[in-house]
Design an enzyme around this catalytic site. Structure first.
Site, PDB file in Angstrom:
ATOM      1  N   THR A  13       0.842  -1.211   0.000  1.00 41.35           N
ATOM      2  CA  THR A  13       0.000   0.000   0.000  1.00 41.35           C
ATOM      3  C   THR A  13       0.873   1.256   0.000  1.00 41.35           C
ATOM      4  O   THR A  13       0.700   2.152  -0.839  1.00 41.35           O
ATOM      5  CB  THR A  13      -0.899   0.006   1.270  1.00 41.35           C
ATOM      6  OG1 THR A  13      -1.603  -1.218   1.301  1.00 41.35           O
ATOM      7  CG2 THR A  13      -1.861   1.172   1.276  1.00 41.35           C
ATOM      8  N   GLU A 130       8.213  10.652   9.423  1.00 42.28           N
ATOM      9  CA  GLU A 130       6.938  11.350   9.634  1.00 42.28           C
ATOM     10  C   GLU A 130       5.738  10.412   9.475  1.00 42.28           C
ATOM     11  O   GLU A 130       4.762  10.505  10.223  1.00 42.28           O
ATOM     12  CB  GLU A 130       6.826  12.511   8.627  1.00 42.28           C
ATOM     13  CG  GLU A 130       5.562  13.315   8.713  1.00 42.28           C
ATOM     14  CD  GLU A 130       5.413  14.055  10.046  1.00 42.28           C
ATOM     15  OE1 GLU A 130       6.116  15.040  10.237  1.00 42.28           O
ATOM     16  OE2 GLU A 130       4.587  13.620  10.887  1.00 42.28           O
ATOM     17  N   VAL A 133       3.685   7.932  12.401  1.00 42.60           N
ATOM     18  CA  VAL A 133       2.617   8.298  13.342  1.00 42.60           C
ATOM     19  C   VAL A 133       1.528   9.045  12.587  1.00 42.60           C
ATOM     20  O   VAL A 133       1.794  10.042  11.923  1.00 42.60           O
ATOM     21  CB  VAL A 133       3.147   9.197  14.486  1.00 42.60           C
ATOM     22  CG1 VAL A 133       2.013   9.609  15.415  1.00 42.60           C
ATOM     23  CG2 VAL A 133       4.234   8.479  15.273  1.00 42.60           C
ATOM     24  N   GLY A 135      -0.087   8.509   9.873  1.00 40.53           N
ATOM     25  CA  GLY A 135      -0.014   8.482   8.395  1.00 40.53           C
ATOM     26  C   GLY A 135       0.169   9.819   7.715  1.00 40.53           C
ATOM     27  O   GLY A 135       1.293  10.267   7.498  1.00 40.53           O
ATOM     28  N   GLU A 191      -7.091  -5.508   9.460  1.00 46.85           N
ATOM     29  CA  GLU A 191      -6.350  -6.642   8.911  1.00 46.85           C
ATOM     30  C   GLU A 191      -7.003  -7.951   9.356  1.00 46.85           C
ATOM     31  O   GLU A 191      -7.797  -7.972  10.303  1.00 46.85           O
ATOM     32  CB  GLU A 191      -4.908  -6.589   9.391  1.00 46.85           C
ATOM     33  CG  GLU A 191      -4.168  -5.410   8.778  1.00 46.85           C
ATOM     34  CD  GLU A 191      -2.729  -5.312   9.247  1.00 46.85           C
ATOM     35  OE1 GLU A 191      -2.169  -6.329   9.683  1.00 46.85           O
ATOM     36  OE2 GLU A 191      -2.184  -4.203   9.170  1.00 46.85           O
ATOM     37  N   ASP A 202      -0.667  -0.914  18.520  1.00 44.25           N
ATOM     38  CA  ASP A 202      -0.263   0.033  17.480  1.00 44.25           C
ATOM     39  C   ASP A 202      -0.323   1.481  18.022  1.00 44.25           C
ATOM     40  O   ASP A 202       0.605   2.268  17.801  1.00 44.25           O
ATOM     41  CB  ASP A 202      -1.210  -0.143  16.280  1.00 44.25           C
ATOM     42  CG  ASP A 202      -0.968   0.869  15.185  1.00 44.25           C
ATOM     43  OD1 ASP A 202      -0.076   0.640  14.351  1.00 44.25           O
ATOM     44  OD2 ASP A 202      -1.669   1.898  15.163  1.00 44.25           O
ATOM     45  N   LYS A 206       2.787   4.321  18.577  1.00 55.25           N
ATOM     46  CA  LYS A 206       2.762   5.714  18.096  1.00 55.25           C
ATOM     47  C   LYS A 206       2.917   6.689  19.260  1.00 55.25           C
ATOM     48  O   LYS A 206       3.573   7.725  19.121  1.00 55.25           O
ATOM     49  CB  LYS A 206       1.471   5.970  17.323  1.00 55.25           C
ATOM     50  CG  LYS A 206       1.409   5.167  16.017  1.00 55.25           C
ATOM     51  CD  LYS A 206       0.010   5.186  15.441  1.00 55.25           C
ATOM     52  CE  LYS A 206      -0.082   4.386  14.159  1.00 55.25           C
ATOM     53  NZ  LYS A 206      -1.467   4.111  13.770  1.00 55.25           N
TER      54      LYS A 206
END
Ligand SMILES: NC(=O)c1ccc[n+]([C@@H]2O[C@H](COP(=O)([O-])OP(=O)(O)OC[C@H]3O[C@@H](n4cnc5c(N)ncnc54)[C@H](OP(=O)(O)O)[C@@H]3O)[C@@H](O)[C@H]2O)c1
Length: 426
Positions: A13, A130, A133, A135, A191, A202, A206
């Protein structure tokens, strides 16, 4: 005009997003910069999966990471393959070979950042991340440059799009957790194995990265108390709504008196706060700082184009450093000794929910010592808002209520926490 040669690890992706955006913005980059980029090689796990991928003419596709990280012509390696170990080995090898690094890999940066970032500094190469965290939200650069001279006191993030999508669907459509998760998986927002997202792992990764930028503090996974969203029920969301609250998976770090209190887990936020209105896969980070007060940064936390945009902004910064001979400056150089504390231990308000078929009101009236601030009832549930109580008082309350045999759950009320500060010797 100088040409800077880059290599890419991963063509999923994010990798595909990078290739597309690089081609789309090539003319603008050439107009605004003193350099242009040439994508020389892309390494993947299995080349056969990528026969139909539209790589720029002349770009080499390989299944050997070493074709990228050991290529003397390549100056910048973009790591978009994920995982911890193979990515760490590849990045370390590239750094030793004098290449600057751009990575989107929060798992790696949160768990091994303290090990690999100093390697880059010593080698005199850049290392930007960058995209790791939130996106597409440029939060790390805001923290490290725009807010560099401000004193940040709290960061509160909705930084996992999957969990936020599931909670939003449960809230709006009154779905149970399993049904909302299945819908998220069918739409590609979760997912097949959603553990890291729904268990808050996750978001913790972050928060660890954000805390380095905001507070100069390197937390580890064990420093951050964590709860997932898997046991949240529709009744909790409905009753929270009745009381003017929205339930979100929050990642919080709050500094007071050189102590950094942190927590990741579901919490109820007053609907009057901006974070209460962040829905679906959107991400948001509210930053409290002395000079600015509260600023909130909202946007897409994932996806090919937003993530690629963050990577390309890192790429421009690195290209500029290469051209000017400035490589080796740290993305974040803030370090400050603070002690890590669990925010969950702080006195705070809770939303308590009792679900079942028993006489719920008589169960509640059996706890005469607590003055409930507000209450909400429905067909099979009762919810009440406690005053600010200690963690011990919460545990006692839960034990008492659980004796009723009904399902008992609790949610902290965001920003009601009142950390107990230790005296720090100067
Ligand atoms: N997806 C997002 O929106 C997003 C947002 C922010 C950050 N990130 C981070 O970006 C990274 C990539 O995510 P993604 O969603 O793009 O993953 P993805 O779609 O699963 O793609 C991973 C790519 O890496 C390749 N790869 C995996 N292991 C490899 C190995 N050992 N050697 C060479 N290539 C290997 C795969 O090759 P094959 O194609 O041959 O299998 C695939 O092309 C992760 O760290 C993720 O956390 C993602």
């Amino acid at each position: 005009m100088k040409t800077i040669t880059i290599g890419l690890l991963g063509l999923g992706t994010v990798g595909k997003g990078v290739v597309t955006l690089l081609q789309k913005q090539a003319a603008k980059i050439a107009r605004t910069q003193d350099f242009r980029f040439k994508l020389k090689s892309v390494a993947v796990h299995n080349c056969a999966h990528h026969r139909n991928d539209n790589l720029p003419a002349g770009t080499i596709l390989t299944d050997k990471v070493t074709d990228v990280v050991d290529d003397p012509e390549i100056q910048i390696v973009i790591e978009a393959m994920g995982t911890i170990e193979p990515a760490k080995v590849a990045i370390c090898q590239a750094i030793l070979n004098g290449k600057s690094i751009i990575s989107a890999n929060k798992d790696l940066l949160a768990t091994a950042g303290d090990e690999i970032l100093p390697l880059a500094k010593t080698a005199g190469v850049d290392f930007f991340y960058e995209a790791s965290v939130a996106g597409g939200i440029p939060i790390l650069r805001v923290l490290s440059s725009s807010l560099e001279t401000d004193q940040i006191t709290q960061i509160t993030g909705i930084i996992n799009g999957t969990a936020n999508y599931v909670l939003t669907a449960m809230d709006r459509e009154h779905k149970d957790y399993a049904t909302a998760l299945k819908a998220a998986q069918e739409l590609g927002y979760a997912e097949a194995d959603p553990t890291n997202d729904v268990q808050g792992i996750d978001a913790t990764y972050k928060l660890i990265i954000l805390s380095r930028f905001a507070f100069g503090q390197s937390l580890s996974l064990k420093d951050v108390p964590r709860r997932g969203i898997t046991t949240i029920s529709p009744a909790q969301l409905i009753s929270a709504g009745q009381l003017g609250l929205k339930v979100k998976l929050l990642a919080v770090a709050k500094e007071e008196n050189r102590q950094l209190f942190s927590f990741v887990g579901p919490a109820a936020i007053p609907a009057s706060e901006p974070l209460a209105h962040v829905n679906g896969v959107q991400n948001a980070i509210a930053v409290q700082s002395d000079a600015l007060g509260e600023t909130t940064y909202t946007g897409p936390g994932a996806g090919a184009a937003p993530t690629a945009n963050s990577i390309l902004s890192d790429l421009l910064a690195t290209g500029d450093d290469i051209v000017k001979g400035n490589c080796g400056r740290e993305f974040n150089s803030y370090r400050k000794p603070v002690s890590a504390k669990p925010l969950t231990a702080a006195p705070q308000q809770y939303l308590i929910t009792v679900e079942g078929t028993g006489n719920l009101l008589s169960i509640i009236s059996s706890i005469p010592t607590l003055s409930w601030q507000q209450q909400a009832t429905g067909r099979n549930y009762w919810s009440g808002l406690t005053p600010v109580i200690s963690r011990d008082a919460l545990e006692e309350l839960l034990i008492t209520l659980k004796r009723s045999g009904q399902k008992i759950s609790y949610l902290p009320i965001a920003n009601s926490w009142q950390p107990v500060l230790e005296k720090i010797e100067e």
